[in-house]
Design a protein around this motif. Structure first.
Motif, short mmCIF file in Angstrom:
data_model
loop_
_atom_site.label_atom_id
_atom_site.label_comp_id
_atom_site.label_asym_id
_atom_site.label_seq_id
_atom_site.Cartn_x
_atom_site.Cartn_y
_atom_site.Cartn_z
N GLU A 40 -74.50 -51.47 51.58
CA GLU A 40 -76.43 -52.24 52.24
C GLU A 40 -76.76 -52.00 50.59
OE1 GLU A 40 -79.01 -51.97 54.92
OE2 GLU A 40 -77.14 -52.70 56.25
N GLN A 41 -77.03 -51.40 50.28
CA GLN A 41 -77.65 -50.87 49.13
C GLN A 41 -77.16 -51.68 47.30
OE1 GLN A 41 -80.12 -49.38 49.78
NE2 GLN A 41 -79.67 -47.90 51.52
N ASP A 42 -75.36 -51.92 47.59
CA ASP A 42 -75.41 -52.76 46.57
C ASP A 42 -76.36 -53.37 45.95
OD1 ASP A 42 -73.14 -53.15 44.21
OD2 ASP A 42 -72.89 -54.69 45.14
N PHE A 43 -76.98 -53.79 44.39
CA PHE A 43 -77.20 -54.65 44.27
C PHE A 43 -76.98 -55.12 42.53
CE2 PHE A 43 -80.56 -51.13 43.61
CZ PHE A 43 -81.25 -51.88 42.16
N THR A 44 -77.99 -56.34 42.18
CA THR A 44 -78.00 -56.16 41.02
C THR A 44 -78.46 -56.03 39.49
OG1 THR A 44 -75.68 -58.09 40.87
CG2 THR A 44 -76.65 -57.99 38.86
N PRO A 45 -78.39 -55.25 39.29
CA PRO A 45 -79.66 -54.80 38.40
C PRO A 45 -79.71 -54.98 37.15
CG PRO A 45 -78.23 -53.07 37.65
CD PRO A 45 -77.37 -53.63 39.17
N LEU A 46 -81.10 -55.24 36.53
CA LEU A 46 -81.47 -56.07 35.30
C LEU A 46 -81.90 -55.42 34.52
CD1 LEU A 46 -80.70 -58.58 33.60
CD2 LEU A 46 -82.76 -59.79 34.81
N GLY A 47 -82.05 -54.82 33.69
CA GLY A 47 -82.81 -54.12 32.68
C GLY A 47 -84.09 -55.10 32.17
N THR A 48 -85.09 -54.17 31.52
CA THR A 48 -86.12 -55.46 30.88
C THR A 48 -86.29 -54.99 29.71
OG1 THR A 48 -87.48 -52.93 31.62
CG2 THR A 48 -87.56 -54.33 33.00
#
Lengths: 442, 442, 442
Positions: free
Chosen positions: A362-370
């Motif tokens: 449910e919670q997995d996603f691809t994070p992107l740093g700022t």
């Protein structure tokens, strides 16, 4: 770096999943359905499904006897009223009313008087476990028989015995239950437990009760995925469902077959036929952090209904979750698989592990740093866990550094959790915290 | 097949790299810069860089206090003149003049009289290593403090103490040194050592001295690659350099961060974030042949300045070379990391391993045999090492057979060295010999 | 799951390969060719080939002395009539008539009288195995010499000795034998054994005899592949064959070099230079199921004629099959490699393993199930092996389930055998049975 197992780590704040006493609740439901004499088709399954309907809005489907489902034909319905062996004194030496394992499951009716030597050809025992009654069935070949403790059998004096099985095999239907929870997406998670075994607590009253209460919990949540719970007789029930839902199987993105989740073994995860499906990675990851020595098995075409979901024409991403590996515990398919063999605490652990696996899905996603250049100055952002050098503080800082280092748009949270060898729940919590501080894109 | 380690194998005949006494030379330079009280920014770093300038034509760069470099701000410069704790009898019980670790690095000034109980809140000790002074710093949060041996602290009687830190934190600049050696190509090899620690011999006077003398040696060579040596304060110094040289980082083909190279542990190589960069293969190969049990670590976002070079926005092929793994030796960040802890012989070994890694980078090429069909008749070409059956002779013949067998235009010398499990230097020597006999294309 | 080794499992019913007494037959042929004094070129090889011609329709090829074959030149032919060392009493203390290893193979002629001290420079012994005569040769450098037991040498009194080698090195030819069996396809399997060693039983009378009788068996079969058997002197013989058949090598799809197959070690398979050729998979699979601890080696450019077939300009998919690894047994290249060292039972095992490897090559195909959805109801098709729970029955059922599960048109039988960890022969038998029941496409 490896963290001590803390299954509650995987809880997302605000969710309802940390239900206190979930193990007890599953155990109570399990105990209620335990006495029912289920078989591949008949009133036992329906009675069980009706009990589950009191928890969740289950739809009961009926497939008529004689229906062809792929290579199989739905067998007649089995009704069992009574069964016993009576000695010459008229005493019941084997009695279905004591334990429904005493009758060969799906047995044809019989009413006869035989000398013991002939009767023995219809009696199954376990010489290696002489005090236990085996579970045997004959759903596709018409036969009659009894199961009993070996000790009891050898104590029987020669003589004539009356064997009575008051059953009927009649045209009817095979029943299965289905519960669907709609999520944001039509992509589905399939959760399946077999419902055809009589009074065996672990195999699979435990799976039925656990999935029912999980469905109940999920019914109250907003989820990304839609969830389909299936309570069907083993093998032919799953095959019947597949035959009737062939088109819809394309929506199944992840799945778990759940059985034998009340004993203290394992935990065990058996990979899907694909071997590298997301469910395979998610379940392996969760089990590695939940237990010191989880059993991670490659797919094989022997086991539970993953055999059907993973048949080559479907090849669905469906694995198997268990505690002890099927067939590997001596209580398996005997009268010792009873209410003493399963424990609320084990059921709670199993529930938590399955919840953790679903959390990953449910919670997995691809994070992107700022900001991807150079390390972040955690102290300036109020994110530095302190430099006291304690293992917990170091681990907290390191998890943050891992997420920031891999938040390049090419790694999912699960990728990060795997590479950092940190539980997904901790990676998720870190990512949420970094988002709230503006260090990851929301 | 595995060869006994002989680091000098990697020497190319005619080069100047087998400088006798290189270990002693590194040790002497290390010992000279050891007493200087460095910090993240201030005169200590500049004094050190000026000493290195006497060996190589180092450029000193200054980055003004307050400059923003990615997520960080250059801190004020720190000047330390004196620091002590004096008891009521006027005796210095802690004295910066004895050891510059006694003052919290980058400490704010203080001049106060306090009862011991209050003073203790500003004193750092190591209860587990009670006779050693810890190294502590506070470069980004203004604070004052002392470090001392735990034994000494607990021996102090209660009473009033005068605490004096005669320091100043003023607008100035962060300094770093850079040395560039132009090779045939503009492609660069980056070699970097942090320069911000005060009197700690292994961490990192050793790295500074080794790289300085390596730069001196390379300055006299004709090289394929250009070499950039960076001597910058840890973390922020590397970040400042990256911020000021963002475009140029594209030229970096290979890189090593070098620290703690004077102790007898390891050797250790920590892979770049890419994990399969050429530097990762070259360093792993060299260390495997140089030591019986090298430590080969995957990248993690904790360590030295490889964290910055491998931040996701740069992701440079830069690994870390050390002897003992950072933080794993008890002398780490204590007064025991002194001139007795490092040894000329260890420095010489470290130097030789780094040279061997650079040899792979400089000398690797893809050989092509002049006849690829059937084995070469080595005897006819005067190349057969003899059939005396000794291990050395067998190894020499086998190395030749490996190079000839894989010289198909699809394998580099490093590929061959890895597959044959033969040191690169031996493969290179064999390839040169085969070239000179016309068996490989020149 | 792993099965007890039963090499005959791999037999296909109806084939002639389970020749009873094959080990004895190979041993008899081996023993017949053992006494012949072979060398790289000369009558010894031709005499051996003529003996093999009595079994199979072998073509003998001659390559004239002086012919250039790639990097090599065919040496002169060697004829040896007699050789001895005689003491002053006229007694032969070393006599070629006792053992042809006594003369340096391919030795130049000599007739001289020398003091023992000078003669010793021409005598080879094995100080570590003082009672054995070494095998030594000098095919490309003109030299003369003797080989003898070290014990015998040190027992010789000083004095003058007459050394006589009645040999000649003359222009002639190098001989090799070739046998070709045409299959349905022109794609070839190459099977090669070196023929240049004198009286050494394992190395390689064993390989010559085994391949000859294998060729004889294959000559009576209809095969998918064509088979080429090559009996050529080591190194230069294989190179000569390659030079003369350069174009044709493109037809070679699989190949095995066969040597030292009569001792009780190993079994050993050394992979082709490609490392992942089909022969590499097939041989590794067969050996893993045929022996508890097979030796599976990666390619190296040292060994037998696989060096030539795997030289980079050819890079053929040819591996090496042996029992003990070459050079690893003390009898290697000594007079102890005699008829006592090899055993019919070992030869029979080696023969069976090679047959099993060829079976994989011949019989592999990609099965496709006629119904891919859901499991098959084995009982309905009369295919269920029964549920008695015995390991054999379980294994039989499981093998069937594996084949059905993977018969999706994307897995060959070898793929299935590898994944299921079941011997190929069993997978093949199951596939044939499923075909005959209509569950796999014919």
């Amino acid at each position: 770096m490896r963290f001590p197992p803390d299954l509650r780590d995987s809880a997302v704040p605000g969710s309802d999943r940390e239900a206190p006493g979930i193990g007890e609740a599953i155990y109570r439901l399990l105990a209620e359905i335990f006495p029912i004499c289920r078989s591949v088709a008949g009133e036992g399954v329906r009675e069980t499904l009706r009990r589950l309907q009191r928890e969740i809005d289950l739809t009961i489907h009926e497939v008529p006897s004689g229906t062809q489902v792929f290579d199989w034909t739905i067998p007649p319905e089995w009704t069992i009223r009574d069964a016993y062996i009576r000695n010459e004194a008229g005493e019941r030496v084997v009695d279905f009313r004591d334990c429904n394992l005493h009758v060969l499951n799906h047995s044809a009716p019989i009413r006869t008087v035989l000398p013991l030597s002939e009767l023995k050809q219809h009696i199954f025992t376990l010489p290696d476990q002489p005090d236990r009654i085996p579970y045997r069935k004959s759903a596709y070949d018409e036969a009659w028989g009894f199961c009993m403790a070996h000790d009891r059998l050898i104590a029987l004096p020669d003589g004539l015995y009356e064997a009575v099985i008051d059953s009927s095999l009649t045209v009817g239907s095979l029943s299965y239950g289905e519960y669907y929870h709609a999520g944001t997406s039509e992509d589905e998670v399939l959760l399946s437990a077999h419902i055809c075994h009589p009074s065996l607590a672990n195999d699979n009253c435990s799976g039925l009760a656990l999935l029912t209460l999980l469905a109940k919990a999920i019914s109250r949540r907003k989820t990304r995925y839609s969830y389909r719970f299936l309570f069907a007789p083993g093998t032919i029930g799953a095959i019947a469902w597949l035959a009737r839902n062939e088109e819809q199987t394309a929506r199944i993105r992840h799945g778990l077959v759940v059985s034998c989740v009340g004993d203290g073994g394992g935990p065990t995860y058996k990979r899907s036929r694909r071997g590298d499906a997301f469910i395979d990675r998610a379940a392996s990851h969760v089990l590695r952090h939940a237990a010191p020595a989880p059993v991670l098995l490659d797919f094989s075409p022997y086991g539970y209904d993953e055999r059907q979901f993973c048949s080559p024409g479907f090849n669905l991403p469906v694995g198997l979750f268990q505690r002890s590996v099927y067939g590997s515990f001596p209580e398996y398919h005997t009268s010792a698989d009873n209410l003493d063999f399963v424990r609320p605490s084990h059921l709670a652990e199993s529930y938590a592990m399955i919840e953790s696996i679903l959390d990953v899905i449910e919670q997995d996603f691809t994070p992107l740093g700022t900001l991807l250049k150079g390390e972040r100055q955690l102290g300036r952002h109020g994110l530095y866990a302190g430099g006291d050098g304690s293992p917990a503080t170091q681990a907290a800082n390191l998890a943050m550094l891992w997420v920031l280092n891999l938040a390049d748009g090419h790694h999912t949270l699960l990728d990060i959790a795997e590479r950092a060898d940190v539980p997904f729940a901790q990676v998720l919590a870190v990512a949420r915290r970094l988002q709230s501080h503006g260090l990851l894109q929301a």
